[in-house]
Every structure is written in structure tokens, then in C-alpha cells.
Design an enzyme around this catalytic site. Structure first.
Site, mmCIF file in Angstrom:
data_model
loop_
_atom_site.group_PDB
_atom_site.id
_atom_site.type_symbol
_atom_site.label_atom_id
_atom_site.label_comp_id
_atom_site.label_asym_id
_atom_site.label_seq_id
_atom_site.Cartn_x
_atom_site.Cartn_y
_atom_site.Cartn_z
ATOM 1 N N ASN A 238 -8.931 7.288 11.035
ATOM 2 C CA ASN A 238 -8.557 7.653 9.568
ATOM 3 C C ASN A 238 -9.785 7.610 8.756
ATOM 4 O O ASN A 238 -10.527 6.568 8.516
ATOM 5 C CB ASN A 238 -7.617 6.588 9.271
ATOM 6 C CG ASN A 238 -7.029 6.892 7.869
ATOM 7 O OD1 ASN A 238 -7.490 7.928 6.870
ATOM 8 N ND2 ASN A 238 -6.414 5.860 7.341
ATOM 9 N N LYS B 165 -10.110 8.463 5.789
ATOM 10 C CA LYS B 165 -9.776 8.155 4.358
ATOM 11 C C LYS B 165 -10.620 8.924 3.368
ATOM 12 O O LYS B 165 -10.908 10.259 3.845
ATOM 13 C CB LYS B 165 -9.900 6.756 3.906
ATOM 14 C CG LYS B 165 -9.454 5.686 5.064
ATOM 15 C CD LYS B 165 -9.406 4.452 4.396
ATOM 16 C CE LYS B 165 -9.001 3.134 5.629
ATOM 17 N NZ LYS B 165 -8.551 1.871 5.237
ATOM 18 N N HIS C 199 0.972 5.583 5.107
ATOM 19 C CA HIS C 199 -0.125 4.588 5.126
ATOM 20 C C HIS C 199 -0.080 3.456 3.907
ATOM 21 O O HIS C 199 0.351 3.845 2.753
ATOM 22 C CB HIS C 199 -1.406 5.307 5.167
ATOM 23 C CG HIS C 199 -2.663 4.436 5.317
ATOM 24 N ND1 HIS C 199 -3.083 3.615 4.262
ATOM 25 C CD2 HIS C 199 -3.449 4.208 6.463
ATOM 26 C CE1 HIS C 199 -4.118 3.013 4.796
ATOM 27 N NE2 HIS C 199 -4.352 3.332 6.329
ATOM 28 N N GLU D 133 -1.994 2.425 1.918
ATOM 29 C CA GLU D 133 -3.085 3.001 0.729
ATOM 30 C C GLU D 133 -2.217 4.001 -0.042
ATOM 31 O O GLU D 133 -2.165 3.783 -1.306
ATOM 32 C CB GLU D 133 -4.234 3.453 0.943
ATOM 33 C CG GLU D 133 -5.229 2.405 1.439
ATOM 34 C CD GLU D 133 -6.153 2.596 2.452
ATOM 35 O OE1 GLU D 133 -6.493 3.854 2.646
ATOM 36 O OE2 GLU D 133 -6.642 1.682 3.241
ATOM 37 N N GLU E 251 0.620 -1.880 10.695
ATOM 38 C CA GLU E 251 -0.665 -2.158 9.874
ATOM 39 C C GLU E 251 -0.441 -3.290 8.957
ATOM 40 O O GLU E 251 -0.417 -2.828 7.702
ATOM 41 C CB GLU E 251 -1.160 -0.927 9.388
ATOM 42 C CG GLU E 251 -1.343 0.242 10.288
ATOM 43 C CD GLU E 251 -2.737 1.192 9.908
ATOM 44 O OE1 GLU E 251 -3.584 1.201 10.341
ATOM 45 O OE2 GLU E 251 -2.562 1.628 8.542
ATOM 46 N N GLY F 145 -9.246 -2.986 6.524
ATOM 47 C CA GLY F 145 -10.306 -2.956 5.722
ATOM 48 C C GLY F 145 -10.889 -4.253 5.383
ATOM 49 O O GLY F 145 -11.944 -4.356 4.544
ATOM 50 N N SER G 215 -8.646 -3.371 11.032
ATOM 51 C CA SER G 215 -9.773 -4.025 11.445
ATOM 52 C C SER G 215 -10.139 -4.148 12.858
ATOM 53 O O SER G 215 -10.889 -4.782 13.357
ATOM 54 C CB SER G 215 -9.920 -5.166 10.881
ATOM 55 O OG SER G 215 -10.058 -5.152 9.447
HETATM 56 C C1 PEP Z 1 -6.389 2.301 8.294
HETATM 57 O O1 PEP Z 1 -7.113 2.886 7.502
HETATM 58 O O2 PEP Z 1 -5.392 2.452 8.598
HETATM 59 C C2 PEP Z 1 -6.958 1.003 9.017
HETATM 60 C C3 PEP Z 1 -6.575 0.336 9.744
HETATM 61 O O3 PEP Z 1 -8.569 0.653 8.346
HETATM 62 P P1 PEP Z 1 -9.533 -0.571 9.129
HETATM 63 O O4 PEP Z 1 -9.611 -0.073 10.531
HETATM 64 O O5 PEP Z 1 -10.703 -0.349 8.266
HETATM 65 O O6 PEP Z 1 -8.949 -1.661 8.762
#
Ligand code: PEP
Length: 263
Positions: free
Chosen positions: A10, A12, A96, A98, A168, A174, A214
Site C-alpha cells: 500500500n 498510500k 482502510h 485511514e 489491521e 505506521g 508495521s
Molecule cells: C497499511 O498501510 O495498511 C499499513 C499496514 O501500513 P504500515 O505497514 O506502514 O504499518
């Protein structure tokens, strides 16, 4: 039943068209070598058509990070599923955190979008997960199960290959604060149990559930080793192609290690 692992990047709101081209050109040969792993790249709209064009006929699925469930009309700023299919997009992110937290997407909108993608045969990767406060207050399962239920209730007897879920936990996205492999297995195992109740044994045994939060080359193997974890959705560690390739290779090793589950 053996589920095919999936490793999804992803990006982003990152990467110019040129950066996306360089990344995709470097990724394609490695993805071709990663037998048995589905690879997806969720790119920003400005470079998505280029990623889709370069990945056409490869096993890399070009994915959109967002879309609207109507096909056309007065929806300024949105793109539709037919528009995405027109440029060769094969998968979409839905729900997601976000989108939910920053842009206020509701469970109902997430369900409508998932339904539209499934109807169109475009693979939705549906994200669910709890905040830190919800987890600390013992509300993880109430939140996650509610999000899963709303999506499943909108669908009409889907096959296990019609969609993918991603667990998630918001506090792990992040932040560098990864859930332990046991936490990931606990939530994802419970999700599979709920999906069995809602859609039957075959669906639950075949639907893929990813972990996201992460994930990086240093922790992916222990996460992939969990019985119900079928891959990862990766933000930060997917931005450099070398790091994403290492994650794909780890998924390939988990697959060839005979990770079997289901029946
Ligand atoms: C994500 O954007 O879905 C995500 C898991 O980000 P990160 O791996 O940076 O935590």
C-alpha cells in the site's frame, strides 16, 4: 485446504509516475520468481494506469486505494469500478483505517463498496481493525466482528476467492508497533471462526485473511508462520522495492514450507 499467500503493497499517498515505473520494472521479475504468491500493489491514482499497464499479463495485481460504488454520475472527485477496470486494475482496497478515520467512511459505505467490487469481479481487500483505546478497553473483538458482519451481510453467498480480509489493528499501522504474532493469530483465527458461522465451512477455509501493521522483513516470517495468517498488507516497508521483494520472498518460503490450514 491450502490458501495461496498474498503480499500487498500500500503505497498510500506516495510516488510520482516516474518512481512508480522504476519500482514496477524492478518488481516484475522478482514477482515472476515468487511462485505460489499473489502480489498486489495499491498505487495512487496518478500512477495507477501506468502500474496496471506494466503489470498486465504478470502476476502482479494493480490495485486502487479507493473508489465509489456508483458506476458514473455527479460524484465529484470519485472514480468508479468500471473506470478502474478500463485501465486494467484487478484489486481494490476497501475500508482502510485511514479512509475510515481520516475521511469518515462508515461501515455502511464500506459494505456497499465491497458489494460493488465483488459483483464486478474486482478483488476487494477489506480492512478491519480496532484503535488502541478499543483494544485497551477490551473491545477489540466487538469492533472487528461488527466490521466483518456488516460486510458479509451485504454479500449474497460469495465464494472464498471473491474477497480478501485484512486485519489491521490501527495502533500498529505506521507506528512500528507490530502486533505480536500471537495477537495477529488470535484476531484472525476469531475472524475465520466468525466467517464459518456467517458463510459456512468452505468459505471460511478458503477466504484469505492478511495481517497489516508495521510488517517488515525482520518480522514477516513469524507472522506468516501463524496458522490463519495468509499474507500481509504493508505500508511503510513496501515503499522501497528491495524491502517489498524481501517480504514476497518470505511469503514464498512460508508457502513452500507447506503452510496448510483449513481442512
Ligand atoms: C497499511 O498501510 O495498511 C499499513 C499496514 O501500513 P504500515 O505497514 O506502514 O504499518
Amino acid at each position: 485446504m491450502t490458501r495461496r499467500p498474498m503480499m500487498a503493497a500500500n503505497w498510500k499517498m506516495n510516488k510520482t509516475v516516474r518512481e512508480a515505473q522504476d519500482y514496477t520494472a524492478a518488481l516484475l521479475p522478482h514477482a515472476a520468481d515468487a511462485d505460489g504468491v499473489d502480489v498486489a500493489v495499491f498505487a495512487p491514482l496518478t500512477c495507477l494506469s501506468e502500474v496496471a499497464r506494466m503489470a498486465e499479463d504478470s502476476q502482479v495485481l494493480a490495485g486502487a486505494q479507493n473508489f465509489y460504488y456508483e458506476d458514473s454520475g455527479a460524484f465529484t472527485g470519485e472514480v468508479s469500478i468500471p473506470m478502474l477496470q478500463d485501465i486494467g486494475v484487478r484489486t481494490v482496497l476497501v475500508g482502510h483505517s485511514e479512509r475510515r478515520e481520516v475521511f469518515g467512511e462508515s461501515d455502511d459505505l464500506v459494505a456497499r463498496k465491497t458489494k460493488r467490487a465483488v459483483e464486478a469481479g474486482l478483488l476487494p481487500v477489506v480492512c478491519v481493525g480496532e484503535t488502541k483505546e478499543e483494544r485497551d478497553g477490551g473491545g477489540m473483538w466487538e469492533k472487528v466482528s461488527g466490521q466483518v458482519r456488516v460486510v458479509m451481510e451485504s454479500l449474497d453467498g460469495p465464494g472464498g476467492d471473491a474477497l480478501v480480509f485484512a486485519y489491521e489493528p490501527i495502533w500498529a499501522i505506521g507506528t512500528g508497533d507490530t502486533a505480536t504474532p500471537e495477537d495477529a493469530q488470535d484476531a484472525i483465527g476469531q475472524m475465520r471462526g466468525l466467517l464459518k458461522e456467517l458463510a459456512g465451512d468452505d468459505f471460511a477455509a478458503s477466504v484469505r485473511i492478511l495481517y497489516g501493521g508495521s510488517v517488515k522483513p525482520g518480522n514477516v516470517a513469524e507472522i506468516m508462520a501463524q496458522e490463519d495468517v495468509d499474507g500481509a498488507l504493508v505500508g511503510g516497508a513496501s515503499l522501497e522495492v528491495e524491502s517489498f521483494v524481501a517480504l514476497i520472498e518470505a511469503a514464498g518460503e512460508a508457502a513452500s514450507g507447506g503452510e496448510e490450514s483449513g481442512d
